[in-house]
Every structure is written in C-alpha cells, then in structure tokens.
Design a protein around this motif. Structure first.
Motif: not given
Length: 584
Positions: A399, A403, A474, A502, A508-509, A511-512
């Motif tokens: 990851r 990323n 990704r 951003e 993702k978790r 950022a959400t």
C-alpha cells in the motif's frame, strides 16, 4: 491507573488546548506577515512573545512528549515517555537560557544501502526547547523560502517537487544537472549559518549551543564543529535555512542573458528537496556556467558537490546528444524522461502544437527492484507462518509503495508487480503442500471477490476476513502541486486542510473521514495542520462492541485521542484498535 495518576492526567488533558493553539497560530501568522513585509523589529518582538508564552511552551512540550513518533527515545539523560505530571513540570522549567546537553548517537539503516547513518538524539528538555524555538522561527523563514524548495517544509512534499519538474520540462526538451551535495548535513559551516539566521542574541546563543553541543557515542564525547545535528526537532529547518538562496543564483544568472528577462527566468529552474536538487536550463553551455556558480555558492557555506554523483543529462531520448549524456534522470526515486513518439501520441504545447515527444515520469528501476526484493524477502521469511500473518506484513509495504507512485505513469508497472507477486505467492503456497494438486492449493489460498477470481485471502465460514492488497488496485490520480508562494502560516487553513485529503500518501479510509469531517478533528474541532499526526478512532470502542464501520470511525489528533480514551473507559485499548497516520 492510580487516583493520583488519573488526577494528573485529567489536569493535563483539561488544559484548554483549543484556545492555546489559536493563540499560538495567531502569533505565527503575524510573524509570517511581518517577515513578508520586511519588518524585522516586529518579527523579533512577536517571536519573543511566543516563546515566553505559556501557550507556546505547552504546545512545544505536547509536541515532543505526546505527538512525536520519537517520544520514547531517550537522550543522554535517559529521560523518555514523560507522564502528564512530568510534562507539566517541563512546561514550567522551559527556559531559553538553560544549559544544552550533548546529543546521544544512534545509528539507523540508510535507505537503499547496507550502510548506517548517524542521528543525534537531544534530551527531552532540549527537544522541547527546540520545538518552542521552531514555533517562532519557522513562520519567519516560511515567508522567505524560495517557491521551488520542497523538503522538510510544512505542507510540501516530494510529489510537489516532481510536479514542479514536470511543469518545467513538459513543453521543451532541456538539459539537467542532477546534483548531489557531498555530506550536506555534516559539513554546513556554523558561523555562516548563524549569520544567515540573523536573529536576536538569546536565540543565536541557543542555536549555536545546539550546533556545538557535541555527540556522546558509546561513552565517548565528540565535538561538533560543523554540520547540523540530524535527529533534532529544529535540524531540518536549520538545513533549509543554510541552503536557502540557491534558486536565486539561477534566476539572477538568467536575468543577465539577452532577450526577454521574464522568459529567460522561466526557462531556468532549480528545484530542491532538502539537499537533493536539479538545475534545468535550455542549453548545455549555460549549464556549465551554472554549475560553476552553484559550486562557488555552496563553498561559501562549507559544502561541495559530489563529482561522482553529479551528472549532466538531457531529458529527451535519442542519439543526438551522445552516449556520455544519457537521457533522463532519477529524482526522489522517480525516473524523469522524455520519449520521441508518433504525432498522435505526442504531447502538446500551451497553444495546442504537437511537440513530437512525451514527458513521462515513472518509478525508477532502482525503486522497483528494491520494492520487489522487500516483498520477496517478506514472503521467504514467512514460509511457515499463517496466511494471515503474511498478508498483515505485505499489505502495509505494498500500500505504501503504490500510494507513493500513484501520481505518475505507474499503471503498467503496478500490473507487472502484481503478476510477479502472484507467482511468488503461488510458489510459497505450493511448497507448503507438496503432495496436493495445484488446483487444491489455489482453492485454499485464492478466492473470488467482486469478480476477481484470484484474490489471495483468508476466509472464515465462507466470509473473507483478510485479503492481500494488489498493486493494480490503486488508481492513478495526478497530483496538484502546492501553490509556489503559499504557506500554512498565511491564514488559509481551509486550503491546507483540503490538501490533506488529496495527499497521495493518505489511505482511502483517512481521506474519506477527512472529507466527511471537512478537514477538522472530530474532538477539538480544529483543522488538521500540515504535520499533525492523525489517529483513526472507534467512536464506540471495539472492546465495548463498536463496529469497524465508517459510522463508528472518526479522525482525531493523537493528543485528542489520548483525551478521549481517558473518558470512555478504553484507556487500555488494544493496540490494534488504533490506526496512525502522519500527513507530511
């Protein structure tokens, strides 16, 4: 916990941190603005006010004793992991005229090498004092730093530097000096640095004391007569101050050339990330002059280029420029190169004209090989481990790597790595069951998820409980470069907070949750700042039946998380209950 400990912890946690942060940020903003307009008298007055304030001292102590990842590393006095009571005592004792102690030498592995690099770990007292000085000194210099300086600066990243390089060469093939400073942090001249900082006497004496403090290595004391001590809170800022002005050397030279002054200056660039930098210019003759000027500038602060690692290259592939100048270069583990392509695939200029080449930035070959070797090593060292243990080791590595490279041309490389890892895992699985058929092995370790028949995963009662993250999962998303003259001290906190979600390194978790919370901490309501350490918390702790779902998750500052856990009976929460993220 004892009643006394709980009382002291409560006293520390009931400090009005929200109010303290606002007071300190207002002072920092005023320092930044005064520095911008060149009002040195106002800058010094505000810096002294901040460093004398109880708010500044408290935030400095919280930074090094509660937020920093190195809070459990001791200096020469052996002090680490301060209790809330000890933190309050440290706040009271934080003075700029206290005697500085030597740093403790710690050797850590050097990235991409078998060698080790030295760190100098200050005492907790000195770390807190450095954090306090940094609170006052950083906004002054953020108003001065050059727009194409990106390393060790709040709100800036390696991805911003790479995007700046792309913008500089995307419409024109250029010459590049890919430079390397020899032992940069070990050789900076102390007197030149102190003269450059040009601060008031008390702070000057303190910074000089840190530079001259010496190092204790296995009981032996070594003097430090040059260089900035790596490992200190303020060291990256001091290194950036020392290297400030390199971009001006390039722009000043461009201004002397015949032709349109503004166009000349735009054609020349120096893009720096800490001590790594590239010089970009339209022709080779100018590059020889520029290299000479940069070498003279570096010599003035005690530094020199490493001749074995400094190269002159051209950005465009082809035989036109000779074999002694290979096309493209590596920077921050990215490869930057231009390729001749057909008219249909060509890049375009700002007016739509086809260029005949395309600028592509990819992961460097060295970075790809190093990453696969690390993945292979993890698999090989887990031959007899449960599948869950192997996946838990591989996922953070995969990851993190994807990323980092998700903003450039990596789709084909991600797909290739996915296939290499699959083959490696297939051999791992088949070796564990030499008497079973390939079909049986595949069925045991790979399952169908969302239409993908080959997901390396663990199931329990026909439900997937853990799965391997694939490189190809990704998406590639172009990074938006930070504005050149923007700073976290300019008051536009909404802009800086929106950039966090951003950031390509943010999972993702996270950022959400940042988007859901509009960039603010769910506990204190303040915007997440540029170097805050963010923890993902379960609103209802898992130990009390809380679910691992978005409606039960929230993003908190680490210190806010500590406050929350003292009041919801989850103080002794499981380590796995917490996910930690540092946003650079």
């Amino acid at each position: 916990m004892s009643n006394t400990s709980l009382k002291t912890t409560a006293e520390w946690n009931t400090i009005p941190w929200h109010s303290l942060e606002r007071k300190v940020y207002k002072l920092q903003k005023r320092i930044y603005q005064a520095s911008q307009r060149g009002d040195t008298k106002a800058v010094r007055k505000l810096q002294k006010t901040l460093m004398r304030s109880w708010s500044g001292k408290s935030l400095a102590v919280r930074k090094v004793t509660q937020d920093n990842q190195g809070k459990k590393t001791a200096g020469v006095d052996g002090v680490k992991s301060l209790t809330p009571k000890a933190r309050l005592t440290l706040v009271s004792n934080l003075k700029l005229n206290r005697k500085v102690k030597a740093t403790r030498r710690v050797w850590i592995p050097k990235l991409g090498s078998s060698e080790k690099r030295p760190l100098g770990i200050p005492t907790m007292q000195d770390r807190a004092t450095q954090a306090l000085v940094k609170l006052a000194l950083e906004p002054e210099w953020e108003a001065k730093f050059e727009p194409n300086s990106y390393g060790f600066r709040p709100g800036r990243s390696a991805h911003d530097a790479i995007e700046a390089i792309f913008n500089s060469i995307k419409t024109t093939a250029k010459w590049v000096i890919d430079a390397d400073i020899s032992k940069c942090f070990d050789k900076i001249n102390h007197e030149k640095l102190l003269t450059k900082i040009n601060t008031f006497p008390t702070m000057r004496r303190l910074i000089k004391a840190w530079l001259k403090a010496g190092v204790l290595d296995n009981g032996s004391h070594h003097e430090t007569n040059e260089g900035t001590p790596q490992g200190g809170v303020i060291s990256p800022l001091l290194a950036n101050i020392a290297l400030h002005g390199m971009e001006k050397v390039i722009k000043d030279y461009a201004a002397t050339l015949t032709g349109h002054k503004k166009n000349n200056q735009q054609a020349f660039s120096l893009i720096r990330y800490a001590d790594d930098f590239v010089i970009i210019a339209p022709d080779r003759l100018n590059m020889l002059v520029l290299r000479n000027r940069i070498e003279k500038w570096l010599a003035n602060i005690g530094l020199e280029l490493n001749p074995n690692k400094t190269r002159l290259v051209h950005t465009l592939m082809g035989k036109k420029y000779g074999e002694e100048h290979p096309a493209g270069f590596d920077f921050l583990s990215f490869n930057v190169k231009q390729y001749k392509v057909s008219k249909n695939n060509s890049g375009k200029s700002s007016n739509g004209k086809r260029l005949g080449f395309k600028t592509l930035i990819k992961p460097s070959d060295k970075a790809i090989n190093k990453h696969y070797e690390e993945v292979a090593r993890i698999i090989d060292t887990h031959k007899n481990a449960p599948q869950e243990a192997l996946i838990s080791k591989l996922n953070p590595v995969i990851r993190g790597w994807v990323n980092y490279y998700s903003t450039v041309v990596s789709k084909e490389i991600f797909a290739e790595l996915k296939n290499l890892v699959f083959r490696k895992l297939k051999r791992w699985a088949e070796r564990r069951h030499p008497k079973k058929s390939g079909a049986w092995v595949s069925k045991k370790y790979w399952h169908t998820i969302d239409g993908d028949n080959w997901v390396f995963s663990v199931t329990k009662e026909r439900k997937v409980t853990m799965r391997l993250f694939k490189h190809s999962q990704r998406d590639i998303v172009r990074h938006i470069k930070v504005k050149g003259d923007a700073s976290p001290f300019d008051g536009n906190l909404k802009y800086w907070s929106s950039r966090k979600g951003e950031n390509p390194l943010v999972p993702k978790r996270v950022a959400t949750l940042l988007k859901k919370q509009k960039g603010k901490c769910a506990h204190c309501g303040l915007y997440f700042r540029e170097d805050d350490l963010i923890e993902i918390d379960h609103t209802i702790p898992k130990l009390q039946g809380g679910k691992d779902r978005y409606d039960n998750l929230q993003a908190l500052h680490r210190h806010c998380h500590d406050v929350k856990t003292t009041t919801d009976n989850s103080y002794n929460r499981l380590k796995s209950d917490t996910e930690i993220y540092v946003i650079w």
